[in-house]
Scaffold this motif. Structure first.
Motif, short mmCIF file in Angstrom:
data_model
loop_
_atom_site.label_atom_id
_atom_site.label_comp_id
_atom_site.label_asym_id
_atom_site.label_seq_id
_atom_site.Cartn_x
_atom_site.Cartn_y
_atom_site.Cartn_z
N LYS A 71 10.93 -0.03 15.07
CA LYS A 71 10.46 0.43 13.97
C LYS A 71 10.47 -0.47 12.72
O LYS A 71 11.09 -0.39 11.81
CB LYS A 71 11.44 1.53 13.79
CG LYS A 71 11.35 2.72 14.77
CD LYS A 71 11.85 4.00 14.40
CE LYS A 71 11.94 5.11 15.42
NZ LYS A 71 12.52 6.16 15.14
N ILE A 73 8.53 -1.78 10.38
CA ILE A 73 7.13 -1.52 9.64
C ILE A 73 6.72 -2.84 8.89
O ILE A 73 5.45 -2.81 8.87
CB ILE A 73 7.31 -0.12 8.55
CG1 ILE A 73 5.87 0.18 8.24
CG2 ILE A 73 8.37 -0.36 7.83
CD1 ILE A 73 5.04 0.69 8.98
N GLU A 74 7.53 -3.50 8.05
CA GLU A 74 6.94 -4.48 7.27
C GLU A 74 6.48 -5.64 7.94
O GLU A 74 5.33 -6.06 7.69
CB GLU A 74 8.20 -4.78 6.22
CG GLU A 74 8.38 -3.85 5.07
CD GLU A 74 7.42 -3.38 4.31
OE1 GLU A 74 6.31 -4.41 4.15
OE2 GLU A 74 7.19 -2.61 3.96
N LYS A 77 2.95 -4.55 9.24
CA LYS A 77 2.11 -4.42 8.16
C LYS A 77 1.54 -5.87 7.83
O LYS A 77 0.34 -6.21 7.83
CB LYS A 77 2.62 -4.10 6.81
CG LYS A 77 2.65 -2.38 6.79
CD LYS A 77 3.15 -2.01 5.22
CE LYS A 77 3.49 -0.46 5.27
NZ LYS A 77 3.98 -0.19 3.90
N TYR A 102 2.72 2.65 13.00
CA TYR A 102 2.42 3.57 11.85
C TYR A 102 2.88 4.98 12.07
O TYR A 102 3.81 5.55 11.31
CB TYR A 102 1.15 3.72 11.15
CG TYR A 102 0.74 2.27 10.57
CD1 TYR A 102 1.64 1.48 9.73
CD2 TYR A 102 -0.46 1.62 10.56
CE1 TYR A 102 1.30 0.39 9.15
CE2 TYR A 102 -0.90 0.53 10.07
CZ TYR A 102 -0.01 0.01 9.46
OH TYR A 102 -0.45 -1.20 8.65
N CYS A 103 2.67 5.55 13.07
CA CYS A 103 3.37 6.96 13.54
C CYS A 103 4.55 6.78 13.57
O CYS A 103 5.72 7.86 13.12
CB CYS A 103 2.59 7.47 14.66
SG CYS A 103 0.75 8.06 14.45
N CYS A 105 6.78 5.00 12.82
CA CYS A 105 7.64 4.69 11.18
C CYS A 105 7.30 5.74 10.23
O CYS A 105 7.65 5.36 8.99
CB CYS A 105 6.93 3.16 11.13
SG CYS A 105 7.67 1.90 12.06
N ASN A 106 6.80 6.65 10.66
CA ASN A 106 6.35 7.78 9.76
C ASN A 106 5.54 7.26 8.50
O ASN A 106 5.75 7.75 7.44
CB ASN A 106 7.61 8.51 9.29
CG ASN A 106 7.42 9.76 8.53
OD1 ASN A 106 6.52 10.34 8.53
ND2 ASN A 106 8.22 10.19 8.00
N SER A 107 4.78 6.40 8.66
CA SER A 107 3.77 5.86 7.77
C SER A 107 2.42 6.67 8.28
O SER A 107 1.36 5.82 8.69
CB SER A 107 3.57 4.39 7.82
OG SER A 107 2.80 4.06 6.64
N ASN A 110 -1.29 5.75 6.47
CA ASN A 110 -1.94 4.26 7.14
C ASN A 110 -2.53 4.62 8.55
O ASN A 110 -3.45 3.97 8.85
CB ASN A 110 -1.02 3.36 7.04
CG ASN A 110 -0.49 2.72 5.75
OD1 ASN A 110 -1.26 2.75 4.80
ND2 ASN A 110 0.72 2.37 5.52
#
Length: 630
Positions: A71, A73-74, A77, A102-103, A105-107, A110
């Motif tokens: 997880k 996320i950064e 990205k 993204y999913c 990581c609840n983003s 995006n």
């Protein structure tokens, strides 16, 4: 465009070195790059073929897979930026990995932006998007995507249905869930263990246990998830006895329990106030290796407290390796239920030093104050919720405060607090005020509370009965007659008072003036014997608790036949001398029975515990733990 150096270069270096190492870690492989097993020759092994260079897409797919697992996320990205720079932004494999990242990581913004720009979407990709919204919301989007997917010509599979049904569960969307159930049947997947468990959970969350049971019964193969889903369906919908029965059936079927199995079943024992079954599950958990599991032990803490053994609950609480917020809350609420306000507040002080507080914590604290009339402390804790902990009062907190203020005779202040509430007052709030009006004989405010209750729950006859009793206390028999006529016109009935006692693993139920028990004659003979001794000790019936326009002698006979006294009498003739009796009652203990049980406990030298709809009363040596404040 370069990947920012401020984000750990060593992180990427370690991942790339792992990928290029001869001993690649299997968790970084994509499904298309797993090693194939080598064939052997009868004389000597054939030489291993040389591995060619891995494509950039495969390398980045492995990196994105790792980011998803962790997880991260950064870093993900930044990889996305790098992939875009290389012209691989719409590579199907990489796009799928990115959307999945993204999913998880609840983003979802995006994820959805990228999803919308992909022309060739696979069923797997649709499932990933539906799963993301089903887990994190908005749940309506998951259902919308489900139908969009079909509009694009895709057929839902055994992975799609559990995700979209989870969204229906979160919304309690029964009608939508039924439609999807029809699609499940059309796809021939109703007996699939994952889909079946999701259907059971959906119906349970929507309060339709019968439909959940029908799905469960049709399943040929059931894994532990299916069993747990059905157990939860019973437990969450007020059928704890059915939950415990199914748990026994599960054990007979040879299905090994999980942590969830035990937590759900132990909670059902707590809701049923069935201590023997709870003890049995306690032993069962030890035999199956859950003796050191803190979640199971926390459920046991809650069970023992609710079943009257608060000291055992505290002992288990102290044995917890890690005391989580839910553990502290269970113990504080347990003390509050038993009227042990000092212990509850001492534990709260200890909790403040080492754990975070939540709104449930303050419900327990305020309930403890309410049970014993700690008005000053109650007000202080209520104020500190928002000022010190930024916890906004919920309806539960207001209900505790209305009950506390009302019991202490501050009826106008209680009413003013209702008028100042930042949330809409529910039936619990107005019911607390109505009960307080009954205690202090405030008929006018009681009438106002009843009008509000009739708007909120017009089919609850119990509210009319309370006001009727207030009229009777004040000698306003015309008011009693008027309310009786209203109840008859609306087809409302008074709740029947019932009490239960468990003797030798069998539950015996009694209603007022009940003569249906096989040992009824012996029970009434014991009541007569005890009644004579009580009279000699100074007991006089509190006939004010009988709200009927009848003679005093008839009122005295009526209170002597109350359900809790019948249960106590049966316990006295059916258990060993000196043993403790535990009685459960579905309504509040009346004033006369409260006085009478104090006499009975002293005469028989028994400890008698009564759990009524509000709290526990522990009678011993002629005294009650509530201090006559309840």
């Amino acid at each position: 465009m370069r990947i920012s150096s401020c984000l750990s270069f060593s992180y990427f270096k370690s991942l790339f070195s792992t990928l290029s190492s001869p001993s690649r870690s299997s968790r970084f492989y994509s499904s298309s790059s797993r090693n194939q097993s080598t064939k052997t020759h009868s004389v000597r092994p054939s030489p291993r073929p040389a591995l060619g260079p891995k494509s950039p897409a495969s390398y980045y797919a492995s990196l994105l897979q790792s980011c998803g697992v962790q997880k991260a996320i950064e870093p993900g990205k930044q990889l996305h930026a790098r992939i875009w720079q290389m012209g691989l932004g719409f590579n199907p494999l990489l796009a799928t990995k990115l959307i999945n990242l993204y999913c998880v990581c609840n983003s979802l913004i995006n994820a959805h932006l990228l999803f919308d720009r992909i022309s060739k979407r696979s069923l797997f990709l649709w499932n990933v998007m539906i799963r993301g919204y089903a887990w994190n919301g908005p749940y309506e989007v998951a259902i919308s995507l489900y139908y969009q997917m079909q509009d694009y010509g895709f057929v839902p599979d055994k992975f799609t249905f559990p995700f979209v049904l989870k969204a229906c569960s979160a919304l309690s969307a029964m009608e939508e869930g039924k439609k999807i159930h029809e699609h499940v049947i059309g796809a021939g997947l109703e007996t699939d263990v994952f889909v079946g468990a999701a259907l059971i959970d959906m119906y349970a969350k929507c309060g339709c246990v019968v439909s959940a049971q029908q799905v469960f019964d049709k399943m040929v193969e059931r894994d532990v998830v299916c069993w747990n889903s059905m157990l939860a369906a019973y437990s969450q919908n007020g059928q704890p006895d059915d939950c415990l029965s199914l748990c026994r059936e599960m054990a007979y079927a040879g299905v090994n329990p999980t942590e969830g199995t035990l937590v759900i079943s132990i909670s059902a024992s707590a809701d049923s106030v069935l201590l023997p079954q709870g003890k049995e599950l306690h032993g069962y958990s030890w035999r199956h290796g859950f003796g050191l599991n803190d979640r199971v032990k926390t459920a046991l803490v809650d069970m023992y407290a609710k079943c009257g053994s608060v000291h055992v609950a505290r002992s288990l609480f102290e044995l917890l390796k890690e005391k989580r917020v839910v553990s502290w809350n269970a113990m504080i609420s347990g003390y509050a239920m038993h009227g042990h306000a000092n212990q509850a507040l001492d534990l709260f002080k200890e909790m403040k030093e080492i754990a975070l507080l939540d709104h449930i914590t303050f419900v327990g604290v305020l309930a403890a104050c309410s049970q014993v009339g700690c008005l000053i402390k109650g007000k202080m804790y209520f104020r500190s919720m928002l000022s010190d902990y930024i916890i906004r009062p919920t309806v539960q907190h207001y209900t505790c405060m209305i009950d506390l203020l009302g019991h202490c005779g501050h009826l106008e202040e209680a009413y003013n607090l209702i008028m100042e509430m930042r949330v809409e007052p529910d039936a619990g709030v107005w019911g607390a005020l109505l009960h307080s009006c009954k205690i202090h004989g405030n008929v006018e405010l009681g009438e106002l509370a009843l009008r509000k209750l009739v708007e909120l729950e017009p089919d609850n006859g119990g509210n009319y009965v309370i006001l009727s009793n207030m009229y009777a206390q004040a000698g306003k028999w015309e008011g009693v007659a008027r309310l009786r006529d209203v109840m008859m016109d609306r087809g409302l009935k008074k709740s029947i008072a019932c009490s239960w006692i468990e003797v030798r693993n069998k539950v015996h139920a009694f209603s007022s003036e009940d003569t249906s028990h096989p040992e009824s004659e012996a029970i009434y003979a014991e009541l007569k014997r005890i009644g004579k001794l009580m009279k000699e000790a100074g007991y006089a019936p509190q006939i004010g608790s009988v709200f009927h326009d009848v003679e005093d002698d008839e009122k005295a006979d009526m209170v002597c036949g109350h359900s809790e006294r019948l249960a106590i009498a049966y316990g006295l003739i059916s258990t060993a001398l000196g043993s403790r009796l535990l009685i459960i009652k579905n309504l509040r203990v009346c004033e006369d029975c409260h006085v009478a049980i104090k006499f009975i406990s002293k005469i028989t030298k028994r400890e008698i515990s009564i759990r009524d709809v509000n709290r526990y009363h522990h009678f011993k040596d002629g005294l009650c733990s509530c201090g006559d404040f309840w």
